[in-house]
Design an enzyme around this catalytic site. Structure first.
Site, PDB file in Angstrom:
ATOM      1  N   ASP A 128     -61.550  95.658   5.604  1.00 47.91           N
ATOM      2  CA  ASP A 128     -62.329  94.506   5.174  1.00 47.91           C
ATOM      3  C   ASP A 128     -61.704  93.258   5.827  1.00 47.91           C
ATOM      4  OD1 ASP A 128     -64.021  92.803   3.464  1.00 47.91           O
ATOM      5  OD2 ASP A 128     -62.140  92.365   2.420  1.00 47.91           O
TER       6      ASP A 128
ATOM      7  N   TYR B 161     -62.390  89.294   4.940  1.00 47.14           N
ATOM      8  CA  TYR B 161     -62.048  88.090   4.167  1.00 47.14           C
ATOM      9  C   TYR B 161     -61.217  88.421   2.934  1.00 47.14           C
ATOM     10  CZ  TYR B 161     -65.395  86.163   7.364  1.00 47.14           C
ATOM     11  OH  TYR B 161     -66.043  85.810   8.519  1.00 47.14           O
TER      12      TYR B 161
ATOM     13  N   ARG C   9     -66.821  81.556  -4.155  1.00 42.82           N
ATOM     14  CA  ARG C   9     -66.572  82.949  -3.787  1.00 42.82           C
ATOM     15  C   ARG C   9     -67.397  83.901  -4.666  1.00 42.82           C
ATOM     16  NH1 ARG C   9     -65.488  86.802  -0.081  1.00 42.82           N
ATOM     17  NH2 ARG C   9     -64.317  88.540  -0.950  1.00 42.82           N
TER      18      ARG C   9
ATOM     19  N   SER D 253     -67.121  94.296   7.853  1.00 37.99           N
ATOM     20  CA  SER D 253     -67.183  93.097   7.022  1.00 37.99           C
ATOM     21  C   SER D 253     -68.618  92.682   6.714  1.00 37.99           C
ATOM     22  CB  SER D 253     -66.485  91.959   7.762  1.00 37.99           C
ATOM     23  OG  SER D 253     -66.742  90.706   7.154  1.00 37.99           O
ATOM     24  N   ASN D 254     -68.765  91.995   5.586  1.00 36.07           N
ATOM     25  CA  ASN D 254     -70.041  91.356   5.252  1.00 36.07           C
ATOM     26  C   ASN D 254     -70.362  90.202   6.202  1.00 36.07           C
ATOM     27  OD1 ASN D 254     -70.885  92.894   3.082  1.00 36.07           O
ATOM     28  ND2 ASN D 254     -69.947  91.568   1.524  1.00 36.07           N
TER      29      ASN D 254
END
Lengths: 235, 235
Positions: free
Chosen positions: B9, B11, B40, B117-118
């Protein structure tokens, strides 16, 4: 087309979950508000993760998992007795005071009324019973039937399916803005009971109607009906 | 089978998002921590709602929506300049100090390394560049390719697809426990970099390994390798 049926979210919309925070405060003085908030957030978070990953389990169990996590996170010692008291509160939630008379009026206007909730059937039946609302609703729908929580389209589809109406002819009512957005994306007409005075979520959805209590919903439905009647009248 | 590849991942796991909170505090004194936390939470919430409802838009836009909502909720006046500063911070996040040496060692052990990652590709490229990590990764995967955010299975599937390995032979590493749970449900081996000392989510998933920094990850991978070598050695 006028609105022909109204589908309600349950927790926070019909049933007042405030009593849970009050009980949490009695059990954990000074921490009740923090526990109630984290518990609610985790409960919703777990429904979404389990829906995205097809790892459904009933809302009662998800709610219990969220309670256990929240107490651990806040370093609160959750005894079995406290857990039973907090979970048991879900079975006897009071309705908001204006609800029953408004629901009865809507029903007398010929509206079909239903609940569509993340709660599993046992939880919902107990809460509806405790609030004295058995007679008002035509249908009590639980997402348990499709094993996906809101905002999955399969969950929202339960409304049109049982009512035999298109989503655009059904008004979906929730106090949770994310639920209003999900229902709006799905195709319902939507009404946001913004009891907490929250800002609109930045999700590109504007509710068709908005108010602070169910009394405002009644006014919205009456206006919808009057507008259609005046359009139908010859000039 | 030993671990043959590691998927990270981005972040919070590789890139330190702390600097965002610090900038928020400079822009909104006394409110920086609250803004960073709500921002967040909303960012993640919006990814999930948009995934469940098939209303994907890139992480950069979702992040901006979440910022706008959070400032409105906290009654902070978000000027265009402040918005640009806060969003711009995402493009120049520093990596955690131990990361680069650990990643280089893992690479020298013959591991294939990837990011999943998103974040959308532009965001990720900028952050990887800023952290000096271009040379380390074999693949930088964005969920943008499938237009569903984690924890959707389609997002996790990107790893096995590009690596040509079964998920169970890939180690998925994240600082976000929900991400570890999603990856575990999907079938990856998982390692939780629990930088914040958080309790395990009550989702019925236990990570295969756990630590507080990427240095602990290196130890876990070495141990995995040694155990397999000792099993392979004749008694």
């Amino acid at each position: 087309m006028p609105i022909r049926a109204i589908v309600f979210d349950a927790y926070g919309t019909l049933f007042d979950v405030y009593s849970i925070g009050a009980l949490a405060e009695r059990l954990f003085p000074g921490k009740g508000a923090a526990l109630a908030e984290l518990w609610r957030d985790k409960q919703i978070e777990y429904t979404r993760l389990r829906t995205m990953c097809s790892t459904y389990k009933p809302f009662w169990e998800v709610t219990q998992d969220a309670l256990v996590f929240s107490c651990r996170k806040l370093k609160l010692d959750l005894t079995l007795d406290a857990q039973n008291q907090l979970m048991g509160q879900y079975a006897k939630l009071p309705a908001f005071p204006e609800n029953l008379p408004v629901l009865q009026e809507l029903k007398s206007m010929g509206m079909k009324l239903a609940i569509l909730s993340n709660g599993n059937p046992d939880m919902l039946d107990a809460a509806v019973q405790a609030a004295g609302m058995n007679e008002v609703f035509n249908h009590i729908l639980s997402v348990d039937a499709v094993r996906k929580f809101k905002t999955a389209p399969e969950a929202y589809q339960l409304g049109p399916d049982i009512l035999g109406l298109a989503a655009k002819d059904i008004l979906f009512v929730s106090s949770n803005c994310w639920d209003v957005c999900g229902a709006g994306w799905f195709g319902y007409k939507t009404f946001w009971v913004n009891r907490a005075g929250a800002p609109l979520e930045e999700l590109g959805v504007t509710p068709h109607g908005q108010g602070t209590t169910l009394t405002d919903l009644r006014a919205f439905v009456e206006q919808d009906r009057n507008e259609l009647q005046s359009q139908a009248r010859p000039a």
